[in-house]
Design a protein around this motif. Structure first.
Motif, short mmCIF file in Angstrom:
data_model
loop_
_atom_site.label_atom_id
_atom_site.label_comp_id
_atom_site.label_asym_id
_atom_site.label_seq_id
_atom_site.Cartn_x
_atom_site.Cartn_y
_atom_site.Cartn_z
N GLN A 179 54.54 25.35 -20.62
CA GLN A 179 54.85 26.00 -19.35
C GLN A 179 55.85 27.13 -19.59
OE1 GLN A 179 56.80 23.64 -16.29
NE2 GLN A 179 55.64 24.72 -14.72
N ILE A 180 55.40 28.35 -19.34
CA ILE A 180 56.26 29.53 -19.49
C ILE A 180 56.85 29.82 -18.11
CG2 ILE A 180 56.37 31.96 -20.15
CD1 ILE A 180 55.56 30.07 -22.45
N GLY A 181 58.17 29.92 -18.05
CA GLY A 181 58.83 30.14 -16.76
C GLY A 181 58.89 28.84 -15.98
N ALA A 182 59.45 27.82 -16.61
CA ALA A 182 59.47 26.47 -16.01
C ALA A 182 60.49 26.32 -14.89
CB ALA A 182 59.73 25.44 -17.11
N CYS A 183 61.33 27.32 -14.69
CA CYS A 183 62.36 27.30 -13.64
C CYS A 183 63.24 26.07 -13.82
CB CYS A 183 61.72 27.38 -12.26
SG CYS A 183 62.87 27.81 -10.93
N ASP A 184 63.45 25.30 -12.76
CA ASP A 184 64.30 24.11 -12.87
C ASP A 184 63.49 22.83 -13.03
OD1 ASP A 184 63.26 23.79 -10.33
OD2 ASP A 184 65.20 23.66 -9.32
N GLY A 185 62.17 22.97 -13.11
CA GLY A 185 61.31 21.80 -13.26
C GLY A 185 61.04 21.08 -11.96
N GLU A 186 61.54 21.58 -10.86
CA GLU A 186 61.30 20.95 -9.57
C GLU A 186 60.79 21.94 -8.53
OE1 GLU A 186 65.05 19.09 -8.65
OE2 GLU A 186 64.51 17.29 -9.78
N LEU A 187 61.45 23.06 -8.39
CA LEU A 187 61.15 24.04 -7.35
C LEU A 187 59.72 24.57 -7.51
CD1 LEU A 187 62.23 25.85 -5.02
CD2 LEU A 187 62.74 27.53 -6.78
N ALA A 188 58.87 24.21 -6.58
CA ALA A 188 57.47 24.68 -6.58
C ALA A 188 56.78 24.45 -7.91
CB ALA A 188 57.42 26.16 -6.18
N ASP A 189 57.16 23.43 -8.63
CA ASP A 189 56.58 23.16 -9.94
C ASP A 189 55.27 22.40 -9.78
OD1 ASP A 189 55.99 21.82 -12.50
OD2 ASP A 189 57.89 22.71 -13.11
N PRO A 190 54.17 22.98 -10.27
CA PRO A 190 52.88 22.33 -10.08
C PRO A 190 52.61 21.15 -11.01
CG PRO A 190 52.61 24.34 -11.32
CD PRO A 190 54.07 24.26 -10.93
N ILE A 191 53.44 20.94 -12.04
CA ILE A 191 53.11 19.90 -13.01
C ILE A 191 54.13 18.78 -13.12
CG2 ILE A 191 51.69 21.44 -14.42
CD1 ILE A 191 54.11 21.42 -16.41
N VAL A 192 55.31 18.93 -12.56
CA VAL A 192 56.38 17.95 -12.79
C VAL A 192 55.93 16.52 -12.43
CG1 VAL A 192 57.51 18.31 -10.54
CG2 VAL A 192 58.84 17.43 -12.49
N ARG A 193 55.23 16.39 -11.33
CA ARG A 193 54.77 15.07 -10.90
C ARG A 193 53.87 14.44 -11.96
NH1 ARG A 193 51.38 15.01 -5.45
NH2 ARG A 193 50.24 16.61 -6.54
N TYR A 194 52.97 15.24 -12.55
CA TYR A 194 52.04 14.72 -13.54
C TYR A 194 52.71 14.49 -14.88
CZ TYR A 194 49.23 16.50 -9.78
OH TYR A 194 48.74 16.76 -8.54
N MET A 195 53.68 15.33 -15.20
CA MET A 195 54.43 15.13 -16.45
C MET A 195 55.09 13.75 -16.45
SD MET A 195 54.24 17.82 -18.50
CE MET A 195 55.68 17.79 -19.55
N HIS A 196 55.64 13.36 -15.30
CA HIS A 196 56.30 12.05 -15.20
C HIS A 196 55.27 10.93 -15.04
CE1 HIS A 196 60.30 13.67 -15.19
NE2 HIS A 196 60.07 14.42 -14.13
N GLN A 197 54.31 11.10 -14.14
CA GLN A 197 53.34 10.05 -13.84
C GLN A 197 52.49 9.68 -15.06
OE1 GLN A 197 50.79 11.04 -10.54
NE2 GLN A 197 49.48 9.28 -10.83
N TYR A 198 51.99 10.67 -15.79
CA TYR A 198 51.10 10.43 -16.92
C TYR A 198 51.80 10.52 -18.27
CZ TYR A 198 47.49 11.00 -13.35
OH TYR A 198 46.71 10.86 -12.23
N GLU A 199 53.11 10.76 -18.24
CA GLU A 199 53.92 10.85 -19.45
C GLU A 199 53.36 11.86 -20.45
OE1 GLU A 199 54.55 6.85 -20.90
OE2 GLU A 199 56.01 6.48 -19.32
N TRP A 200 53.01 13.03 -19.94
CA TRP A 200 52.53 14.10 -20.80
C TRP A 200 53.67 14.62 -21.66
CZ3 TRP A 200 49.67 17.44 -16.61
CH2 TRP A 200 48.48 16.80 -16.26
#
Length: 167
Positions: A73-94
Motif C-alpha cells: 500500500q503506497i500512501g497508507a496514511c494513518d491506516g485508518e482514515l478512509a483505508d480500504p484494507i485495514v479491516r481485511y489486514m486484521h480480519q484475515y491476518e494479511w
C-alpha cells in the motif's frame, strides 16, 4: 507572504470541496456502499484462495508460503482514515508493506498496526524517481484538527503544488 499563501490554500481547498451537482463524470462511478461491497467480496475471495492453498499444503506443520496474501500500500496514511484494507489486514491476518512518507501519519500508521508485528512492515519514504528529493505539499493537519477542512483531507498530499502557478 506565508500567511497569504496559507489563506490561498485554504480557499482553494474550500473551493475544491464544494459539491458540483451538475458535474458529469466520464468514468464509471460507484457509490461508497457499492465500493465497500466490491472490496469485501475481493477480500473474501483472496481469503478463500489462501485457505484452499493452505489445505492443499504438503505438510500441515509447514503451510505453503503461497497461501499468504501480501499487500503493498503506497500512501497508507494513518491506516485508518478512509483505508480500504485495514479491516481485511486484521480480519484475515494479511502481511504487507505499508508506505507513508509523512512522519506524523507514519507514526499513527505504526500504532494502528502495532499488533501485527512480523506480518506488516513499514517504510517512511515517498515513491519517486531514483535519487530524487521532493517536497511534499499537504493539507495542514491543523486545518483538519480545527474543523476547517474535513477529516479525509488529512490524507491529501502531493509533490505538485498547483497553487504556485495560480498565485
Amino acid at each position: 507572504r506565508g500567511a497569504d499563501r496559507q489563506g490561498a490554500r485554504v480557499n482553494a481547498l474550500k473551493h475544491a470541496l464544494r459539491p458540483h451537482s451538475n458535474a458529469s463524470c466520464s468514468v464509471h462511478c460507484v457509490s461508497t456502499d457499492e465500493l465497500d461491497e466490491l472490496r469485501a467480496d475481493a477480500a473474501h475471495q483472496l481469503h478463500q484462495r489462501d485457505m484452499r492453498v493452505r489445505a492443499a499444503s504438503v505438510s500441515p506443520r509447514e503451510p505453503s508460503r503461497e497461501a499468504e496474501t501480501f499487500v503493498l500500500q503506497i500512501g497508507a496514511c494513518d491506516g485508518e482514515l478512509a483505508d480500504p484494507i485495514v479491516r481485511y489486514m486484521h480480519q484475515y491476518e494479511w502481511s504487507g508493506l505499508l508506505v507513508e512518507p509523512l512522519p506524523d501519519l507514519f507514526a499513527r500508521l505504526q500504532h494502528t498496526y502495532r499488533h501485527a508485528k512480523g506480518r506488516v512492515r513499514f517504510a517512511n519514504v515517498a515513491v519517486t524517481d531514483a535519487g530524487q528529493k521532493c517536497e511534499m505539499i499537504r493539507v495542514p493537519a491543523g486545518l483538519v484538527d480545527s474543523g476547517t477542512a474535513p477529516d479525509w483531507a488529512l490524507g491529501v498530499s502531493s509533490f505538485f503544488d498547483a497553487l504556485d502557478s495560480a498565485l
